[in-house]
Design a protein around this motif. Structure first.
Motif, short mmCIF file in Angstrom:
data_model
loop_
_atom_site.label_atom_id
_atom_site.label_comp_id
_atom_site.label_asym_id
_atom_site.label_seq_id
_atom_site.Cartn_x
_atom_site.Cartn_y
_atom_site.Cartn_z
N VAL A 126 2.56 -7.47 6.16
CA VAL A 126 2.05 -6.54 5.15
C VAL A 126 0.57 -6.79 4.87
O VAL A 126 0.00 -6.18 3.97
CB VAL A 126 2.87 -6.56 3.83
N GLY A 127 -0.03 -7.70 5.63
CA GLY A 127 -1.48 -7.89 5.55
C GLY A 127 -1.94 -9.05 4.69
O GLY A 127 -3.13 -9.21 4.44
N MET A 128 -0.98 -9.87 4.20
CA MET A 128 -1.38 -10.98 3.33
C MET A 128 -1.94 -12.13 4.15
O MET A 128 -1.61 -12.31 5.31
CB MET A 128 -0.18 -11.45 2.50
N GLN A 132 -2.23 -16.54 0.28
CA GLN A 132 -1.54 -15.58 -0.59
C GLN A 132 -0.02 -15.66 -0.39
O GLN A 132 0.75 -15.62 -1.35
CB GLN A 132 -2.01 -14.15 -0.27
N ARG B 79 -3.30 -5.97 11.55
CA ARG B 79 -2.06 -5.91 10.76
C ARG B 79 -2.20 -5.01 9.53
O ARG B 79 -1.21 -4.48 9.03
CB ARG B 79 -1.66 -7.31 10.31
N MET B 80 -3.43 -4.86 9.03
CA MET B 80 -3.66 -3.95 7.91
C MET B 80 -3.31 -2.51 8.28
O MET B 80 -3.07 -1.68 7.42
CB MET B 80 -5.13 -4.02 7.46
N GLU B 103 3.49 -5.46 -2.95
CA GLU B 103 2.84 -6.73 -2.61
C GLU B 103 1.68 -6.52 -1.61
O GLU B 103 0.58 -7.00 -1.81
CB GLU B 103 3.88 -7.68 -2.02
N GLY B 104 1.98 -5.81 -0.53
CA GLY B 104 0.95 -5.57 0.49
C GLY B 104 -0.17 -4.66 0.00
O GLY B 104 -1.29 -4.72 0.51
N ILE B 107 -1.92 -7.07 -3.32
CA ILE B 107 -2.46 -8.37 -2.94
C ILE B 107 -3.34 -8.28 -1.70
O ILE B 107 -4.45 -8.78 -1.66
CB ILE B 107 -1.32 -9.39 -2.69
N ALA B 108 -2.83 -7.60 -0.66
CA ALA B 108 -3.59 -7.56 0.58
C ALA B 108 -4.68 -6.48 0.57
O ALA B 108 -5.75 -6.66 1.13
CB ALA B 108 -2.64 -7.34 1.76
N ARG B 109 -4.39 -5.35 -0.09
CA ARG B 109 -5.33 -4.23 -0.04
C ARG B 109 -6.07 -3.98 -1.35
O ARG B 109 -6.84 -3.03 -1.47
CB ARG B 109 -4.59 -2.96 0.42
N ARG B 110 -5.80 -4.81 -2.34
CA ARG B 110 -6.50 -4.74 -3.63
C ARG B 110 -6.41 -3.36 -4.27
O ARG B 110 -7.35 -2.88 -4.90
CB ARG B 110 -7.96 -5.14 -3.47
N ARG B 152 8.46 -0.47 2.61
CA ARG B 152 7.37 -1.45 2.56
C ARG B 152 6.38 -1.20 3.70
O ARG B 152 5.16 -1.30 3.51
CB ARG B 152 7.95 -2.86 2.64
#
Lengths: 226, 246
Positions: A126-128, A132, B79-80, B103-104, B107-110, B152
């Motif tokens: 999921v890109g973490m 994280q 992966r983004m 979550e993704g 956290i990952a993409r703000r 997800r």
């Protein structure tokens, strides 16, 4: 039992309990909090295989787990005393934190390794980033797994603080010894302090049960039985 | 959109992928089929860097990556733009359904929280699980968990979603609901690369089929033609066995 003994027990109760509240509990609380910080750090270093630091962690765990707690207390309090002044209380905090940290680090490492690898892979997908994933996915799950064992450690520590009487920490056991020196009623007085330790441990056991329930609610584990 | 060139992977002395090359165009739904141990799953895992390949090139979105030496930064960047659906769902077990989806995003993409929640709700709605948003994975059936996992993957608006045997871990009566969601997704134009044992899905939903065996691609082509008139003897034999079993 004679009236005299009852009188002594009643009179000594606050004199034993008070050092318990003033010394035993703060000592345990501070030392255990520090132990947790050490444990998580040492466990994470090993889990993430930080090559430069892993041997250091293994050495630390090897030494601490391989030597008696009482000896560690003496080494730090009497041994290091020449170099710098350390109050008995803080010497005890240091030893208990470092000692418990070593045991809990192993508990945490095991708990971290029990988190399925798929949880980390899903995090990547999921890109973490690794940090994280550790902070938000792996550590919370590992803490839940480790919680009962860590609680065990906490309860042990409350009782082990009685060892610090040997390095002049004025905690419950030392208070009891002093009272006994005056009245010489060892059976009654040492049983009395034992009951107070039992009281503390029982409270912590309740706290543990409450904590586990909270954690279950957060992780939805309860549902399996519903 | 996606191209893999000469992908090689060994586990010890065992060669799992022996120079695999393939292309996926935008909007393609490609089914990867074949006997177990043929390298299908490893192919998917290598393409999303879950497994480190011993050689090969990935061309994704116009950029070229050496699969053996790809940097962490490049892995994260690719992966983004991709989604991955696992055989065992791999939902975060300490997060609710909607938290699994956000979550993704957060956290990952703000992405701001409110916006992420709205996106996640839409994604859950799409897989028919709006009313299960606050359930933990352990409170959901396997089929529901896999649908959350698809939500997800979809929520991040990826350019391609990889599916690794998405129905293999499910009870037979739960397979249908997951396939239905995937069918919807395919119809909406999502690019999908699906490792599967579901021949009906491959036949009815996929636009292209790749047949893999012993670490290599035996045959690939447009789905209808592939099933109607497989060229290779090995493919014909495999399809015969499959249809005999069903």
């Amino acid at each position: 039992m004679t009236e005299r003994v009852w009188h002594i027990l009643l009179e000594s109760f606050p004199k034993i309990l008070l050092p318990g509240l003033r010394m035993t509990l703060p000592l345990t609380a501070v030392a255990f909090a520090l132990a947790m910080v050490i444990a998580v750090a040492v466990a994470l270093i090993q889990f993430a295989r930080v090559k430069a630091l892993v041997p250091l962690c293994r050495f630390y765990i090897w030494v601490i787990r391989g030597t008696p707690l009482l000896v560690q207390l003496f080494v730090v309090f009497y041994g290091f005393k020449a170099g710098m002044y350390m109050s008995p209380f803080w010497a005890a905090v240091l030893v208990f934190a470092v000692n418990e940290g070593a045991y809990c680090a192993e508990t945490m490492r095991g708990a971290l390794e029990s988190v399925p690898a798929g949880q980390i892979e899903a995090g990547y997908c999921v890109g973490m980033r690794y940090t994280q994933i550790m902070r938000r996915i792996v550590l919370p799950q590992a803490l839940r797994t480790a919680f009962p064992s860590l609680s065990n450690g906490l309860i042990s520590m409350v009782k082990d603080t009685s060892l610090t009487a040997n390095i002049t920490v004025a905690e419950m056991f030392m208070a009891t010894q002093r009272i006994n020196a005056r009245y010489y009623e060892p059976l009654a007085l040492y049983l009395e302090v034992a009951v107070i330790y039992l009281l503390f441990s029982t409270l912590l056991t309740w706290l543990q049960r409450w904590g586990e329930k909270r954690l279950n609610a957060l992780g939805g584990k309860e549902a399996r039985h519903a | 959109m996606l191209e893999v060139r000469d992908l090689r992977k060994r586990f010890g002395h065992l060669t799992v992928l022996d120079g695999v090359s393939l292309r996926v165009e935008k909007g393609d739904v490609t089914a990867v089929i074949g006997p177990s141990g043929g390298g299908k799953t490893t192919l998917l895992r290598c393409v999303n860097f879950l497994e480190k390949a011993d050689g090969g090139t990935l061309i994704f979105d116009g950029n070229s990556y050496d699969l053996r030496t790809v940097s962490k930064r490049d892995m994260a960047a690719v992966r983004m733009k991709t989604g991955f659906v696992f055989q065992n769902f791999n939902l975060f077990s300490n997060k609710t359904a909607i938290q699994n989806v956000t979550e993704g995003l957060i956290i990952a993409r703000r992405m701001p929280k409110d916006q992420a929640n709205a996106v996640a709700m839409r994604a859950l709605d799409r897989v028919g699980l709006r009313d299960r948003a606050d359930h933990y994975p352990s409170q959901l059936s396997g089929g529901q968990q896999q649908r959350v996992a698809i939500a997800r993957a979809v929520a991040t608006n990826p350019e391609i979603i990889y599916f690794d045997e998405p129905t293999s871990a499910l009870d037979p009566e739960l397979i249908g609901e997951v396939l239905a969601v995937m069918r919807d997704l395919a119809a909406s134009g999502m690019t999908m690369l699906v490792v599967t044992h579901e021949m009906r899905f491959a036949r009815e939903v996929s636009s292209r089929v790749i047949f893999m065996e012993n670490g290599g691609i035996v045959e690939q082509g447009e789905s209808r033609a592939f099933f109607a008139a497989p060229k290779e003897a090995r493919t014909q034999a495999f399809l015969r066995t499959i249809s005999a079993e069903n």
